[in-house]
Design a protein around this motif. Structure first.
Motif, mmCIF file in Angstrom:
data_model
loop_
_atom_site.group_PDB
_atom_site.id
_atom_site.type_symbol
_atom_site.label_atom_id
_atom_site.label_comp_id
_atom_site.label_asym_id
_atom_site.label_seq_id
_atom_site.Cartn_x
_atom_site.Cartn_y
_atom_site.Cartn_z
ATOM 1 N N ALA A 219 59.725 -17.350 18.343
ATOM 2 C CA ALA A 219 59.191 -17.484 19.861
ATOM 3 C C ALA A 219 59.117 -16.283 20.617
ATOM 4 O O ALA A 219 58.402 -15.917 21.160
ATOM 5 C CB ALA A 219 59.651 -18.772 20.252
ATOM 6 N N ILE A 220 60.687 -15.950 20.610
ATOM 7 C CA ILE A 220 60.985 -14.717 21.297
ATOM 8 C C ILE A 220 60.274 -13.574 20.882
ATOM 9 O O ILE A 220 59.513 -12.825 21.510
ATOM 10 C CB ILE A 220 62.461 -14.473 21.168
ATOM 11 N N CYS A 221 59.832 -13.283 19.679
ATOM 12 C CA CYS A 221 59.310 -12.303 18.737
ATOM 13 C C CYS A 221 57.620 -12.362 19.419
ATOM 14 O O CYS A 221 57.013 -11.107 19.687
ATOM 15 C CB CYS A 221 59.408 -12.265 17.309
ATOM 16 N N ILE A 222 57.097 -13.489 19.267
ATOM 17 C CA ILE A 222 55.804 -13.696 19.679
ATOM 18 C C ILE A 222 55.558 -13.242 21.362
ATOM 19 O O ILE A 222 54.803 -12.527 21.584
ATOM 20 C CB ILE A 222 55.252 -15.182 19.431
ATOM 21 N N GLY A 223 56.545 -13.816 21.966
ATOM 22 C CA GLY A 223 56.513 -13.428 23.466
ATOM 23 C C GLY A 223 56.711 -12.006 23.508
ATOM 24 O O GLY A 223 55.993 -11.229 24.567
ATOM 25 N N ILE A 224 57.353 -11.303 22.758
ATOM 26 C CA ILE A 224 57.523 -9.850 23.094
ATOM 27 C C ILE A 224 56.350 -8.985 22.524
ATOM 28 O O ILE A 224 55.930 -7.942 23.153
ATOM 29 C CB ILE A 224 59.013 -9.280 22.457
ATOM 30 N N TYR B 24 53.473 -10.460 22.592
ATOM 31 C CA TYR B 24 52.427 -10.652 23.640
ATOM 32 C C TYR B 24 52.495 -9.606 24.923
ATOM 33 O O TYR B 24 51.631 -8.881 25.249
ATOM 34 C CB TYR B 24 52.433 -12.056 24.163
ATOM 35 N N LEU B 25 53.703 -9.349 25.375
ATOM 36 C CA LEU B 25 54.050 -8.313 26.481
ATOM 37 C C LEU B 25 53.593 -7.095 26.020
ATOM 38 O O LEU B 25 52.966 -6.222 26.797
ATOM 39 C CB LEU B 25 55.518 -8.369 26.851
ATOM 40 N N SER C 277 49.813 -6.779 26.120
ATOM 41 C CA SER C 277 49.368 -6.884 27.322
ATOM 42 C C SER C 277 49.488 -5.538 28.002
ATOM 43 O O SER C 277 48.632 -5.079 28.978
ATOM 44 C CB SER C 277 49.835 -8.100 28.189
#
Length: 74
Positions: free
Chosen positions: A42-47, A49-50, A53
């Motif tokens: 989940a953290i890797c996916i969030g990074i 995504y950032l 973006s």
């Protein structure tokens, strides 16, 4: 429900539907691979995504980072 009513329902509850889908996915991941591996994913996916973006021109993120790291706090 008619097709039009379902469309209105999904448009008015978009955040809830996405939240439920993400929660379900995370729950399945926890059951399959464990909590810590799921959290790492989940953290890797969030990074990712950032980074995506910023690449797409995410000016909101740039403004937030400028605000956080500016010298105006002193």
């Amino acid at each position: 429900m008619q097709r039009e009513e379902m469309s209105v329902f999904f448009k008015s509850n978009k955040g809830k539907i996405i939240g439920v889908a993400v929660g379900l996915l995370f729950g399945v991941l926890v059951l399959v691979v464990g909590f810590w591996r799921s959290l790492f994913l989940a953290i890797c996916i969030g990074i990712g995504y950032l980074i995506g973006s910023v690449y797409d021109g995410g000016s909101k993120l740039r403004m937030f980072l400028k605000k956080m790291f500016s010298n105006d706090l002193m």
